[in-house]
Design an enzyme around this catalytic site. Structure first.
Site, PDB file in Angstrom:
ATOM      1  N   LYS A 111       0.816  -1.216   0.000  1.00 48.21           N
ATOM      2  CA  LYS A 111       0.000   0.000   0.000  1.00 48.21           C
ATOM      3  C   LYS A 111       0.847   1.262   0.000  1.00 48.21           C
ATOM      4  O   LYS A 111       0.457   2.271  -0.586  1.00 48.21           O
ATOM      5  CB  LYS A 111      -0.973   0.013   1.181  1.00 48.21           C
ATOM      6  N   LYS A 206      -4.914 -10.221  -6.949  1.00 45.61           N
ATOM      7  CA  LYS A 206      -6.083 -10.339  -6.083  1.00 45.61           C
ATOM      8  C   LYS A 206      -7.200  -9.412  -6.571  1.00 45.61           C
ATOM      9  O   LYS A 206      -6.928  -8.305  -7.019  1.00 45.61           O
ATOM     10  CB  LYS A 206      -5.623  -9.935  -4.682  1.00 45.61           C
ATOM     11  N   LYS A 209     -10.556  -3.684  -4.233  1.00 40.41           N
ATOM     12  CA  LYS A 209     -11.389  -2.478  -4.324  1.00 40.41           C
ATOM     13  C   LYS A 209     -10.689  -1.390  -5.110  1.00 40.41           C
ATOM     14  O   LYS A 209     -11.341  -0.508  -5.675  1.00 40.41           O
ATOM     15  CB  LYS A 209     -11.650  -1.931  -2.912  1.00 40.41           C
TER      16      LYS A 209
HETATM   17  P1  TYM Z   1     -10.791  -5.379   3.745  1.00 37.66           P
HETATM   18  O1  TYM Z   1     -11.767  -4.310   4.037  1.00 37.66           O
HETATM   19  O2  TYM Z   1      -9.714  -5.114   2.759  1.00 37.66           O
HETATM   20  O3  TYM Z   1     -11.533  -6.662   3.266  1.00 37.66           O
HETATM   21  C1  TYM Z   1     -12.633  -7.195   3.980  1.00 37.66           C
HETATM   22  C2  TYM Z   1     -12.569  -8.715   3.982  1.00 37.66           C
HETATM   23  O4  TYM Z   1     -12.574  -9.214   2.631  1.00 37.66           O
HETATM   24  C3  TYM Z   1     -11.484 -10.105   2.440  1.00 37.66           C
HETATM   25  N1  TYM Z   1     -11.025  -9.999   1.052  1.00 37.66           N
HETATM   26  C4  TYM Z   1     -10.944 -11.025   0.203  1.00 37.66           C
HETATM   27  N2  TYM Z   1     -11.227 -12.334   0.343  1.00 37.66           N
HETATM   28  C5  TYM Z   1     -11.051 -13.130  -0.735  1.00 37.66           C
HETATM   29  N3  TYM Z   1     -10.593 -12.667  -1.938  1.00 37.66           N
HETATM   30  C6  TYM Z   1     -10.290 -11.361  -2.120  1.00 37.66           C
HETATM   31  N4  TYM Z   1      -9.870 -10.936  -3.301  1.00 37.66           N
HETATM   32  C7  TYM Z   1     -10.466 -10.482  -1.018  1.00 37.66           C
HETATM   33  N5  TYM Z   1     -10.255  -9.145  -0.852  1.00 37.66           N
HETATM   34  C8  TYM Z   1     -10.613  -8.867   0.416  1.00 37.66           C
HETATM   35  C9  TYM Z   1     -10.437  -9.632   3.421  1.00 37.66           C
HETATM   36  O5  TYM Z   1      -9.504 -10.659   3.703  1.00 37.66           O
HETATM   37  C10 TYM Z   1     -11.268  -9.261   4.614  1.00 37.66           C
HETATM   38  O6  TYM Z   1     -11.588 -10.407   5.384  1.00 37.66           O
HETATM   39  N6  TYM Z   1      -7.650  -5.260   7.647  1.00 37.66           N
HETATM   40  C11 TYM Z   1      -8.964  -5.712   7.205  1.00 37.66           C
HETATM   41  C12 TYM Z   1     -10.092  -5.107   7.983  1.00 37.66           C
HETATM   42  C13 TYM Z   1      -9.999  -5.293   9.455  1.00 37.66           C
HETATM   43  C14 TYM Z   1     -10.210  -6.494  10.185  1.00 37.66           C
HETATM   44  C15 TYM Z   1     -10.073  -6.143  11.557  1.00 37.66           C
HETATM   45  C16 TYM Z   1     -10.499  -7.797   9.810  1.00 37.66           C
HETATM   46  C17 TYM Z   1      -9.745  -4.314  10.370  1.00 37.66           C
HETATM   47  N7  TYM Z   1      -9.798  -4.831  11.628  1.00 37.66           N
HETATM   48  C18 TYM Z   1     -10.209  -7.090  12.546  1.00 37.66           C
HETATM   49  C19 TYM Z   1     -10.635  -8.744  10.825  1.00 37.66           C
HETATM   50  C20 TYM Z   1     -10.489  -8.402  12.172  1.00 37.66           C
HETATM   51  C21 TYM Z   1      -9.142  -5.284   5.751  1.00 37.66           C
HETATM   52  O7  TYM Z   1      -8.496  -4.400   5.262  1.00 37.66           O
HETATM   53  O8  TYM Z   1     -10.137  -5.913   5.107  1.00 37.66           O
END
Ligand code: TYM
Length: 344
Positions: A111, A206, A209
């Site tokens: 990032k 991957k 977003k």
């Molecule tokens: P975020 O917002 O990027 O994504 C949310 C969830 O979607 C999953 N994900 C995917 N799974 C499969 N294939 C993909 N291409 C894909 N892209 C995203 C992510 O793994 C996630 O589960 N850091 C986290 C948010 C967070 C969090 C937490 C998660 C903040 N605090 C505490 C768990 C526990 C994030 O950026 O997810």
């Protein structure tokens, strides 16, 4: 006692990867666990601080949760910034985590990119805030996609170090739980055919977003025509589908589409190939369009309906936040006692 926690960032374009890798599994876990699902707005400002539509995107993720089947009456749904404990515990964890640990985080490197000097301090400390999200509730299980694995390992390291560094204070207060200490050593729940959904344009990247091409992902808000166009344009190779999983090796795009089909239909890639082995992609894609429209169409429609009443969504978040706060305040009080911070 087992408790599930997970978070999703309100950074726009909630997509099929988020749905299959995370949200859909959040829905299933409601049947067996107490669950807390958080829209992590404080994480969302780490990459770009000024986002005029942050509030709208926070409501949109909340709407996606509810439209997908998360029940905010039986479980807890809220946005992170409404519960002060996240930021408070994150500060303590900034002092637990070592620079060396954070320096290894691949998501930060990706990032921050080449211009690392210009990345925010928040982006660097992001994993400590994520550990705080989870441990504030002493969550034992965290469903996420594959890309969050390293952050969850860091969460375990933070819990272990805190438990160790403060073992005497924890024991003296009687705050410890069994052998582990104060914070649980959280289990990641990563798995299934869609733990890592790839871009529709490039099977080695991957689904994300932030990909500039909207054709790389299926958004939860896409309509049937949009879904059909994106699946039809999805990159493939010229061979027909194999009849066994081993035949998907080195065929990243084919593997991805089969994984998506398996995720959406709640089966396995092996099962999908039993059905479609030998088929051309044109036929398989037509079936995938039907399946995706059948599964995602109602979610997108329900999201649109919910988004018409932002007041209702805000009320859901406020109710969730007050229930989350009740748990969080107890942890913060105990942590302050353990660390030696005088409180009222
Ligand atoms: P975020 O917002 O990027 O994504 C949310 C969830 O979607 C999953 N994900 C995917 N799974 C499969 N294939 C993909 N291409 C894909 N892209 C995203 C992510 O793994 C996630 O589960 N850091 C986290 C948010 C967070 C969090 C937490 C998660 C903040 N605090 C505490 C768990 C526990 C994030 O950026 O997810």
């Amino acid at each position: 006692k087992e408790l599930v926690f997970s978070g999703v960032q309100p950074t726009g374009n909630l997509h099929l990867g988020n749905y299959l890798g995370a949200v859909r599994r959040f829905v299933a876990l409601q049947e067996t666990h107490d669950c807390i699902y958080c829209v992590v707005d404080l994480h969302a400002i780490t990459a770009t601080l000024s986002q005029p539509d942050l509030a709208a995107q926070t409501r949109e993720v909340t709407a996606a949760f509810i439209a997908s089947g998360i029940d905010p009456a039986r479980h807890i749904v809220f946005n992170q910034s409404q519960v002060a404990g996240h930021a408070e515990l994150a500060w303590i964890f900034n002092c637990v985590a070592r620079l060396g640990w954070l320096n290894r985080m691949t998501q930060f490197k990706e990032k921050a990119g080449k211009d690392r000097e210009n990345a925010s301090v928040g982006l660097y400390a992001y994993p400590a805030l994520m550990a705080a999200d989870i441990l504030l509730y002493k969550a034992t299980h965290v469903p996420v996609g594959e890309d969050q694995k390293q952050h969850l390992e860091l969460t375990r390291d933070i819990a272990i170090k805190f438990n160790n560094d403060f073992s005497e204070q924890i024991a003296a207060r009687g705050y410890g739980v069994g052998e582990t200490g104060y914070f649980p050593i959280t289990e990641p729940l990563i798995g299934g055919p869609a733990a890592r959904v790839m871009s529709l344009r490039d099977g080695t990247k991957k689904m994300s977003k932030s990909d500039p091409s909207d054709y790389s992902r299926i958004n939860l808000t896409d309509d049937a025509d949009g879904i059909a166009q994106k699946v039809r344009k999805a990159k493939t190779d010229p061979e027909p589908l194999p009849s066994e999983e081993a035949g998907l090796e080195k065929r990243a795009e084919a593997q991805n589409l089969v994984g998506i089909y398996a995720g959406l239909s709640d089966t396995t890639p092996a099962e999908v190939l039993r059905q479609f082995g030998g088929a051309q992609f044109s036929g398989f894609k037509a079936s995938l369009v039907d399946l995706a429209v059948e599964k995602l169409g109602p979610i997108g429609a329900e999201m649109a309906r919910l988004m018409k009443d932002p007041g209702h969504i805000d009320a859901v978040l406020a109710d969730g936040a007050s229930r989350a706060s009740a748990i969080a305040e107890r942890t913060i009080a105990e942590v302050k006692d353990i660390v030696g911070l005088i409180r009222r």
